[in-house]
Write a protein that holds these residues in place. Structure first.
Motif, PDB file in Angstrom:
ATOM      1  N   GLU A 126      22.343  27.213  30.335  1.00 28.29           N
ATOM      2  CA  GLU A 126      21.312  26.180  30.391  1.00 28.29           C
ATOM      3  C   GLU A 126      19.899  26.748  30.219  1.00 28.29           C
ATOM      4  O   GLU A 126      18.943  26.024  29.925  1.00 28.29           O
ATOM      5  CB  GLU A 126      21.388  25.391  31.699  1.00 28.29           C
ATOM      6  CG  GLU A 126      21.123  26.180  32.965  1.00 28.29           C
ATOM      7  CD  GLU A 126      22.348  26.937  33.489  1.00 28.29           C
ATOM      8  OE1 GLU A 126      22.259  27.497  34.592  1.00 28.29           O
ATOM      9  OE2 GLU A 126      23.378  26.939  32.788  1.00 28.29           O
ATOM     10  N   GLU A 127      19.774  28.070  30.399  1.00 25.27           N
ATOM     11  CA  GLU A 127      18.459  28.705  30.248  1.00 25.27           C
ATOM     12  C   GLU A 127      18.263  29.306  28.853  1.00 25.27           C
ATOM     13  O   GLU A 127      17.199  29.827  28.541  1.00 25.27           O
ATOM     14  CB  GLU A 127      18.292  29.817  31.297  1.00 25.27           C
ATOM     15  CG  GLU A 127      18.376  29.312  32.730  1.00 25.27           C
ATOM     16  CD  GLU A 127      18.355  30.444  33.744  1.00 25.27           C
ATOM     17  OE1 GLU A 127      18.147  31.605  33.326  1.00 25.27           O
ATOM     18  OE2 GLU A 127      18.550  30.176  34.939  1.00 25.27           O
ATOM     19  N   ASN A 130      13.901  15.698  27.962  1.00 26.64           N
ATOM     20  CA  ASN A 130      15.012  15.600  28.910  1.00 26.64           C
ATOM     21  C   ASN A 130      15.932  14.460  28.483  1.00 26.64           C
ATOM     22  O   ASN A 130      15.468  13.436  27.953  1.00 26.64           O
ATOM     23  CB  ASN A 130      14.493  15.339  30.328  1.00 26.64           C
ATOM     24  CG  ASN A 130      13.738  16.535  30.874  1.00 26.64           C
ATOM     25  OD1 ASN A 130      14.096  17.679  30.626  1.00 26.64           O
ATOM     26  ND2 ASN A 130      12.650  16.276  31.607  1.00 26.64           N
ATOM     27  N   ILE A 144      28.495  23.969  31.026  1.00 23.51           N
ATOM     28  CA  ILE A 144      27.535  22.909  31.321  1.00 23.51           C
ATOM     29  C   ILE A 144      28.179  21.540  31.135  1.00 23.51           C
ATOM     30  O   ILE A 144      29.250  21.422  30.528  1.00 23.51           O
ATOM     31  CB  ILE A 144      26.281  23.021  30.423  1.00 23.51           C
ATOM     32  CG1 ILE A 144      26.666  23.028  28.943  1.00 23.51           C
ATOM     33  CG2 ILE A 144      25.469  24.267  30.774  1.00 23.51           C
ATOM     34  CD1 ILE A 144      25.483  23.088  27.989  1.00 23.51           C
ATOM     35  N   GLN A 155      24.241  17.815  29.568  1.00 17.30           N
ATOM     36  CA  GLN A 155      23.479  19.015  29.228  1.00 17.30           C
ATOM     37  C   GLN A 155      23.737  19.449  27.789  1.00 17.30           C
ATOM     38  O   GLN A 155      22.836  19.934  27.100  1.00 17.30           O
ATOM     39  CB  GLN A 155      23.825  20.145  30.199  1.00 17.30           C
ATOM     40  CG  GLN A 155      23.274  19.952  31.605  1.00 17.30           C
ATOM     41  CD  GLN A 155      23.767  21.016  32.564  1.00 17.30           C
ATOM     42  OE1 GLN A 155      24.987  21.184  32.765  1.00 17.30           O
ATOM     43  NE2 GLN A 155      22.843  21.751  33.156  1.00 17.30           N
ATOM     44  N   GLU A 185      21.702  17.213  25.646  1.00 23.12           N
ATOM     45  CA  GLU A 185      20.286  17.557  25.743  1.00 23.12           C
ATOM     46  C   GLU A 185      19.964  18.808  24.922  1.00 23.12           C
ATOM     47  O   GLU A 185      18.979  18.833  24.173  1.00 23.12           O
ATOM     48  CB  GLU A 185      19.883  17.771  27.205  1.00 23.12           C
ATOM     49  CG  GLU A 185      18.406  18.103  27.380  1.00 23.12           C
ATOM     50  CD  GLU A 185      17.983  18.177  28.829  1.00 23.12           C
ATOM     51  OE1 GLU A 185      17.393  19.209  29.224  1.00 23.12           O
ATOM     52  OE2 GLU A 185      18.247  17.206  29.583  1.00 23.12           O
ATOM     53  N   MET A 186      20.802  19.834  25.058  1.00 25.91           N
ATOM     54  CA  MET A 186      20.568  21.062  24.295  1.00 25.91           C
ATOM     55  C   MET A 186      20.674  20.803  22.795  1.00 25.91           C
ATOM     56  O   MET A 186      19.890  21.321  22.001  1.00 25.91           O
ATOM     57  CB  MET A 186      21.547  22.156  24.720  1.00 25.91           C
ATOM     58  CG  MET A 186      21.310  22.700  26.101  1.00 25.91           C
ATOM     59  SD  MET A 186      22.253  24.230  26.452  1.00 25.91           S
ATOM     60  CE  MET A 186      21.275  25.421  25.525  1.00 25.91           C
TER      61      MET A 186
END
Length: 261
Positions: free
Chosen positions: A50-51, A80, A164, A168, A171-172
């Protein structure tokens, strides 16, 4: 009469052999699918996924594979998932991955089905990459078309799904997918093509953006308004067929004037 009987005696063993080979081939294929699925189930998650922040960089290659130009994103904005319109998410799923919420990152039978369709057509008429596979390619792989890359893509996709959540992943993907004319991410595309925040996109505008990942340079409204609107209509039709929108919403969006910038 004797010739006919002789030909039947010859034909029967041939039919039996073909049937046996076909059944054996199907059995081997199914065994391979089962073994591959078991292997993918054992893959570990990706730490701190996620980072992860890939570089928004476009590279232009020469015919012999040398990089002749590199440039960063012309337009990029992070968003987001809570601020992404539901219509955009539904348009993306209807267009790119209708089984997104049901698969584990890959669809092996879909890959085989599309491969047969492409071989029969003699060109690429179907894609089989899920949204998760596309994210795997964006984050970790190249656009090289090879069997080796496809296997890596499937393995990484299985690991992403363990790392994830589906939200997520969306979103990515929406923040990193290239959407033509230098725009990376859906928010960047909303600003570039429509001069507005992503939350204010209309249904038709969501459909246009969702149609870009397949061929960003082809369907970019800056390059071809006609092709962009044709692709938008295809996306809206899929949304209607999947009951994401009503018939009235479909007709209104199809008739919406071209982009506002």
């Amino acid at each position: 009469m004797s010739n006919k009987k002789g030909s039947n005696k010859f034909a029967n063993p041939v039919i039996t052999l073909i049937t046996t080979l076909f059944i054996s081939g199907v059995a081997v294929f199914l065994a391979f699918i089962v073994m591959l699925n078991l292997f993918l189930m054992t893959q570990p998650p990706i730490r701190n996924l996620e980072e992860y922040k890939p570089n928004q960089v476009t590279k232009i290659y020469s015919a012999d594979g040398e990089i002749i130009k590199t440039f960063t994103a012309y337009k990029f904005e992070h968003v987001n998932i809570q601020n992404v319109p539901k219509n955009l998410i539904n348009a993306l799923i209807a267009t790119e991955d209708k089984n997104f919420y049901r698969h584990s990152g890959y669809d092996l039978f879909g890959i085989v089905r599309s491969a047969f369709a492409n071989v029969r057509a003699g060109r690429t008429v179907q894609g089989a990459s899920t949204i998760t596979q596309q994210l795997a390619r964006i984050l970790f792989l190249s656009n090289e078309r090879s069997f080796n890359r496809k296997i890596k893509e499937i393995i990484i996709s299985a690991r992403i799904e363990k790392s994830i959540s589906k939200s997520q992943i969306l979103e990515m993907y929406l923040n990193n997918v290239y959407l033509g004319s230098g725009a990376y991410g859906a928010a960047g595309a909303a600003a570039l093509y429509f001069n507005k925040p992503i939350k204010d996109l209309t249904l038709a505008e969501c459909a246009l953006i969702a149609g870009l990942p397949q061929a960003p340079s082809v369907y970019s409204p800056f390059n071809s308004e006609k092709l962009a609107l044709k692709r938008r209509s295809q996306v809206l039709k899929r949304m209607y067929k999947m009951k994401f929108i009503t018939k009235a919403e479909y007709k209104q969006a199809v008739d919406e004037p071209d982009r506002k910038s």
